[in-house]
Each structure stands twice: as structure tokens, then as C-alpha cells.
Design an enzyme around this catalytic site. Structure first.
Site, mmCIF file in Angstrom:
data_model
loop_
_atom_site.group_PDB
_atom_site.id
_atom_site.type_symbol
_atom_site.label_atom_id
_atom_site.label_comp_id
_atom_site.label_asym_id
_atom_site.label_seq_id
_atom_site.Cartn_x
_atom_site.Cartn_y
_atom_site.Cartn_z
ATOM 1 N N LYS A 1 -14.301 -39.486 -31.078
ATOM 2 C CA LYS A 1 -14.300 -38.953 -32.437
ATOM 3 C C LYS A 1 -14.244 -37.423 -32.443
ATOM 4 O O LYS A 1 -13.647 -36.816 -33.340
ATOM 5 C CB LYS A 1 -15.535 -39.460 -33.186
ATOM 6 N N TYR B 1 -17.563 -43.346 -27.522
ATOM 7 C CA TYR B 1 -17.261 -43.328 -28.952
ATOM 8 C C TYR B 1 -17.374 -41.909 -29.506
ATOM 9 O O TYR B 1 -16.473 -41.418 -30.203
ATOM 10 C CB TYR B 1 -18.218 -44.267 -29.687
ATOM 11 N N SER C 1 -16.174 -39.245 -37.285
ATOM 12 C CA SER C 1 -17.567 -39.658 -37.420
ATOM 13 C C SER C 1 -18.438 -38.436 -37.202
ATOM 14 O O SER C 1 -18.035 -37.488 -36.509
ATOM 15 C CB SER C 1 -17.915 -40.731 -36.380
#
Length: 272
Positions: free
Chosen positions: A167, A163, A150
Site C-alpha cells: 500500500k 500488505y 490504506s
């Protein structure tokens, strides 16, 4: 004739919006698809959609957090098709807190369980899935591994810190994989999507409307549109097909000399 004719591709998280888009793009280039998802219902639905469109696809349930299940995924591919050529690790979670409370940017409020689920799915899942397939790719001296990260992995986020961290780790892990597998002519790359309207973003926009007073009362779609205009230089969101087309390119012979790269597909949000 497609660029991937005769090849077999596995897409984890293939029952979701992004995973389904990736699977469609690979199928359109001629690949046979294994749709892997923690939800058998969603995996079956995507596989049937591909079959109805004239493509070859099979579905299997896989929890990428479990080594036995990622090994079973590899065996399923070999049993069904006798080969596997492309592994797309797309399974992921956002780490949004459960319930209706808005997310907090404060790391001290992130629970152990919230941290662990993100790292287990987003990072450990990539590792376990790759580990199950790597011996085969090394023996064949061929293969493509494409891990979905991401743009959040390029720069920390005020919210969703676990998160973003997961990533960023996927990007680094992919580079290490690429170096280890280069002598075997196995390409490993990462795709970093930008902002795509998926069920995950629907949830995130709902949270943001509660966490940001300026967006109070706005619909999730309105919040999403505002974020797109604020963050993306092109002023338009990305689509699952934008990501899928990039994955298909990296899986093709056109990308034979591309490895250890993290490619942003984000309309200019990130420039590194």
C-alpha cells in the site's frame, strides 16, 4: 442532478464490501458503473443491486494480475458505453496466511507465495489496470484515476508487513502517475481507508484473537471494536460509504485541481 452525470466509472474489486460501497456512491452521483471483480458471481450480484436501485451497471470478471484481462476490461467499457471517465483501482488482498494459525510478525516466516500474491494484486494490479486505460485518458486529455491504498501504507505494521509495503508502494506509484499525466489534465489520487468492517477485517480480527493473548476467546466483532477504540481518535470505524463519498468527490469537477494527493479517511489514525 449528480456530480458525475454522464460519466462512466470502473471499480476493480467492485464485488467486495468496500468496492460495492464505492460503486454505490459513484452511481448515486449519476455515474454508470462497470463492476469488475475476480469473482463473476460477486460482480453480478453488485451490478444487479445497482440495477434494482435504478442505476446503470454492468459486471465483468477481471484478474488484475493479468495484462490481457485488464486490457479486456478497458475494451469492455468502450464496447458497452463508448467512453470511460473514472478508474478506481480497489482490488486487493490482505496477505493473511492460509489456515487457522495466527499471523506472524516475522518477515523471515513470510513465504514467497504469500509475498507475491500481495504484490501482484495490490501493486502490479494497479499498474496493469492503469496501463490499460492511460493511453485513452491521454488522448482524451481528461480522466480520473483513484487508487485505493490504506493507512497501513503510511506506517509499517508489526504484522501484515507485505500488505503495508504494497500500500505504501501504491501511494508512491500514484504520485508518479500524477506527474506523468498532469500535462494531459488527468488527475491521479489515492484514498487511504482506515478501519472498516469488511470480510477482510473479519478474518484479521479472527487471527488477532488467536495471536494476542489479551484477546484470546474474543469474537471477531469484539476484537474489531477494541481495535477501533484503541486506534481511532474519533472512536468510530469508517464505512464503505465514507470511502465512496471521498472517491466520488475526487472524481467530480469539485476536485479538478487536486492531483498527486493521498487522502486519509480514517478518523484521525494518521495525520500525514
Amino acid at each position: 442532478m449528480g456530480k458525475l452525470d454522464g460519466r462512466v466509472a470502473v471499480v476493480t474489486g467492485g464485488g467486495g464490501g468496500l468496492g460495492a460501497g464505492i460503486g454505490r456512491c459513484l452511481a448515486q452521483e449519476g455515474a454508470k458503473i462497470i463492476v469488475s471483480d475476480i469473482s463473476q458471481t460477486l460482480a453480478d450480484q453488485v451490478a444487479k443491486e445497482l440495477q434494482d436501485a435504478g442505476f446503470v451497471a454492468h459486471a465483468i470478471t477481471t484478474d488484475v494480475r493479468e495484462a490481457e484481462q485488464t486490457s479486456a476490461l478497458f475494451e469492455f467499457c468502450i464496447n458497452e458505453f463508448g467512453q470511460v471517465d473514472i478508474l478506481v483501482s480497489n482490488a486487493g488482498v490482505d496477505g493473511l496466511p492460509k489456515g487457522d494459525d495466527p499471523p506472524t510478525p516475522l518477515l523471515e516466516n513470510v513465504t514467497d507465495d504469500e509475498w507475491d500474491i500481495v504484490m501482484d494484486v495490490n501493486l502490479k494490479g494497479v499498474f496493469l489496470t492503469a496501463r490499460a486505460f492511460i493511453p485513452y485518458f491521454k488522448e482524451q486529455k481528461a480522466g480520473r484515476i483513484i487508487n485505493i491504498a490504506s493507512v497501513a501504507g503510511r506506517q509499517g505494521l508489526e504484522f501484515l508487513a507485505p500488505y503495508a509495503a504494497s500500500k505504501a508502494a501504491v501511494i508512491s506509484l500514484s504520485q508518479s502517475m500524477a506527474l506523468q499525466l498532469a500535462p494531459y489534465h488527468v488527475n491521479v489520487n489515492t484514498v487511504c481507508p482506515g478501519i472498516i468492517w469488511t470480510p477482510m477485517w473479519d478474518r484479521l480480527a479472527n487471527y488477532l484473537s488467536k495471536a494476542n493473548p489479551a484477546m484470546s476467546g474474543a469474537s471477531p466483532q469484539s476484537v474489531f471494536d477494541a481495535v477501533v477504540q484503541q486506534m481511532i481518535p474519533f472512536g468510530t470505524p469508517q464505512t464503505a460509504e465514507d470511502i465512496g463519498n471521498t472517491v466520488a468527490f475526487l472524481a467530480s469537477d469539485d476536485a479538478s485541481e487536486i492531483t498527486a494527493q493521498a487522502i486519509n479517511v480514517c478518523g484521525g489514525i494518521r495525520m500525514n
